[in-house]
Design an enzyme around this catalytic site. Structure first.
Site, mmCIF file in Angstrom:
data_model
loop_
_atom_site.group_PDB
_atom_site.id
_atom_site.type_symbol
_atom_site.label_atom_id
_atom_site.label_comp_id
_atom_site.label_asym_id
_atom_site.label_seq_id
_atom_site.Cartn_x
_atom_site.Cartn_y
_atom_site.Cartn_z
ATOM 1 N N GLN A 103 0.841 -1.197 0.000
ATOM 2 C CA GLN A 103 0.000 0.000 0.000
ATOM 3 C C GLN A 103 0.878 1.249 0.000
ATOM 4 O O GLN A 103 0.374 2.365 -0.041
ATOM 5 C CB GLN A 103 -0.881 0.004 1.255
ATOM 6 C CG GLN A 103 -1.841 -1.178 1.313
ATOM 7 C CD GLN A 103 -2.425 -1.357 2.712
ATOM 8 O OE1 GLN A 103 -3.413 -0.739 3.067
ATOM 9 N NE2 GLN A 103 -1.810 -2.207 3.504
ATOM 10 N N HIS A 121 -1.485 1.494 -4.211
ATOM 11 C CA HIS A 121 -1.823 2.915 -4.112
ATOM 12 C C HIS A 121 -0.908 3.805 -4.962
ATOM 13 O O HIS A 121 -0.840 5.002 -4.748
ATOM 14 C CB HIS A 121 -1.796 3.359 -2.641
ATOM 15 C CG HIS A 121 -2.884 2.711 -1.825
ATOM 16 N ND1 HIS A 121 -2.842 2.583 -0.458
ATOM 17 C CD2 HIS A 121 -4.065 2.166 -2.204
ATOM 18 C CE1 HIS A 121 -3.942 1.976 -0.029
ATOM 19 N NE2 HIS A 121 -4.689 1.705 -1.071
HETATM 20 P P1 OAD Z 1 -1.342 2.640 8.988
HETATM 21 O O1 OAD Z 1 -0.624 3.841 9.496
HETATM 22 O O2 OAD Z 1 -2.826 2.633 9.058
HETATM 23 O O3 OAD Z 1 -0.838 1.354 9.766
HETATM 24 C C1 OAD Z 1 0.506 1.102 9.962
HETATM 25 C C2 OAD Z 1 0.630 -0.050 10.951
HETATM 26 O O4 OAD Z 1 1.993 -0.404 11.007
HETATM 27 C C3 OAD Z 1 0.160 0.297 12.366
HETATM 28 O O5 OAD Z 1 -0.765 -0.688 12.782
HETATM 29 C C4 OAD Z 1 1.436 0.256 13.201
HETATM 30 O O6 OAD Z 1 1.242 -0.322 14.478
HETATM 31 C C5 OAD Z 1 2.321 -0.640 12.368
HETATM 32 N N1 OAD Z 1 3.762 -0.350 12.463
HETATM 33 C C6 OAD Z 1 4.384 0.850 12.484
HETATM 34 N N2 OAD Z 1 5.697 0.685 12.502
HETATM 35 C C7 OAD Z 1 5.945 -0.649 12.489
HETATM 36 C C8 OAD Z 1 7.113 -1.456 12.495
HETATM 37 N N3 OAD Z 1 8.331 -0.930 12.537
HETATM 38 N N4 OAD Z 1 6.952 -2.809 12.476
HETATM 39 C C9 OAD Z 1 5.718 -3.372 12.473
HETATM 40 N N5 OAD Z 1 4.590 -2.649 12.465
HETATM 41 C C10 OAD Z 1 4.688 -1.314 12.456
HETATM 42 O O7 OAD Z 1 -0.823 2.386 7.501
HETATM 43 P P2 OAD Z 1 -1.473 1.466 6.368
HETATM 44 O O8 OAD Z 1 -2.150 0.299 6.942
HETATM 45 O O9 OAD Z 1 -0.438 1.271 5.322
HETATM 46 O O10 OAD Z 1 -3.692 5.266 1.793
HETATM 47 O O11 OAD Z 1 -2.560 2.465 5.803
HETATM 48 C C11 OAD Z 1 -3.279 2.129 4.675
HETATM 49 C C12 OAD Z 1 -3.536 3.328 3.824
HETATM 50 O O12 OAD Z 1 -4.072 4.405 4.625
HETATM 51 C C13 OAD Z 1 -2.299 3.960 3.220
HETATM 52 O O13 OAD Z 1 -1.881 3.288 2.061
HETATM 53 C C14 OAD Z 1 -2.778 5.337 2.904
HETATM 54 C C15 OAD Z 1 -3.489 5.642 4.181
HETATM 55 O O14 OAD Z 1 -4.466 6.588 4.083
HETATM 56 C C16 OAD Z 1 -3.721 6.206 0.857
HETATM 57 O O15 OAD Z 1 -2.998 7.179 0.878
HETATM 58 C C17 OAD Z 1 -4.730 5.954 -0.224
#
Ligand code: OAD
Length: 239
Positions: A103, A121
């Protein structure tokens, strides 16, 4: 070594058909903030919530404010692939990993050497004119002042990313479904699994080796065969 990490290592060692599906948490150890963690982009003060700024309507209405956010937050100069990106590309070279479905829009999987990367994305490393569709140098878009304009027609340039309210590329989505459905081992990491349709891709997995590697809980933890709540770079450095 932790038992769970050992299990993941054994699954990886025993399989030639692994697929990885990840999100913003894969890049936090490279210095790129994610969206929903406490220090993520959605918890910082902007004039509008980032989910609004990253929407198609907003981009059309207020490209100046969009680009203020883009330049300040989406572009992170000097970010380098971390141990998760690097190990995934190594697994591809070893013939074990079939695809990375991401993503993320930062291009770090490709920078690490991964070839088969499905960008759900899009990417901020590509740009084009919204009026004449001519490609535009992404480097210029990412480092200009204000709103970049097309040298051909004067139209507003945009990154080749999927904004909220826009459809995902159907070809990329279908490929992702095929890889995930056919995978023996599916590793999902660094994603809160809260944004659809991307998060729903997990439902296509038919195997019994679903590993979730994420710092915090996700709505899919109870469906996974293995859940590891640790930093993904640290986990991948041990598998
Ligand atoms: P999120 O910010 O929603 O989730 C990131 C996750 O990664 C969280 O649950 C954190 O706990 C976890 N995390 C952070 N650092 C980490 C690490 N070092 N190791 C393991 N886990 C870690 O991001 P996405 O799920 O990617 O969309 O969000 C999805 C979409 O929402 C993105 O692609 C973007 C956003 O709006 C668009 O821009 C269309």
């Amino acid at each position: 070594m932790d038992d769970k990490i050992k299990t993941l290592r054994d699954w990886i060692a025993g399989s030639g058909n692994i697929v990885f599906f990840g999100g913003a948490g894969v890049s936090t150890e490279s210095g790129i903030p994610d969206f929903r963690s406490v220090d993520g982009l959605y918890n910082q003060q902007w004039r509008y919530p980032p989910e609004t700024i990253l929407s198609a309507t907003f981009f059309e209405r207020d490209p100046e404010e969009y680009y203020r956010f883009h330049h300040a937050k989406l572009v992170v100069d000097g970010a380098k692939p971390n141990r998760a990106h690097l190990r995934l590309s190594e697994l591809e070279r070893e013939g074990k990993l079939r695809a990375v479905v991401t993503q993320n829009i930062d291009g770090l999987h490709q920078a690490a050497g991964s070839k088969n990367v499905l960008e759900l994305h899009g990417s901020i490393l590509r740009a084009y004119c919204t009026r004449c569709r001519a490609p535009y140098p992404a480097e210029k878009m990412n480092h200009c002042e204000g709103v970049p304009r097309c040298p051909e027609c004067g139209g507003i340039v945009r990154p080749d990313i999927v904004l909220y309210e826009e459809m995902l590329d159907q070809d990329v989505l279908q490929k992702a479904v095929r890889y995930i459905r056919g995978a023996e081992v599916l590793i999902v990491g660094g994603t809160s699994l809260g944004v659809y349709p991307a998060a729903g891709l997990i439902n296509y997995y038919e195997g019994d080796k679903l590993a979730l590697v994420n710092l915090s809980d996700t709505p899919y933890d109870r469906y996974a065969n293995l859940v590891i709540h640790e930093k993904i770079g640290e986990v991948f450095s041990q598998v």
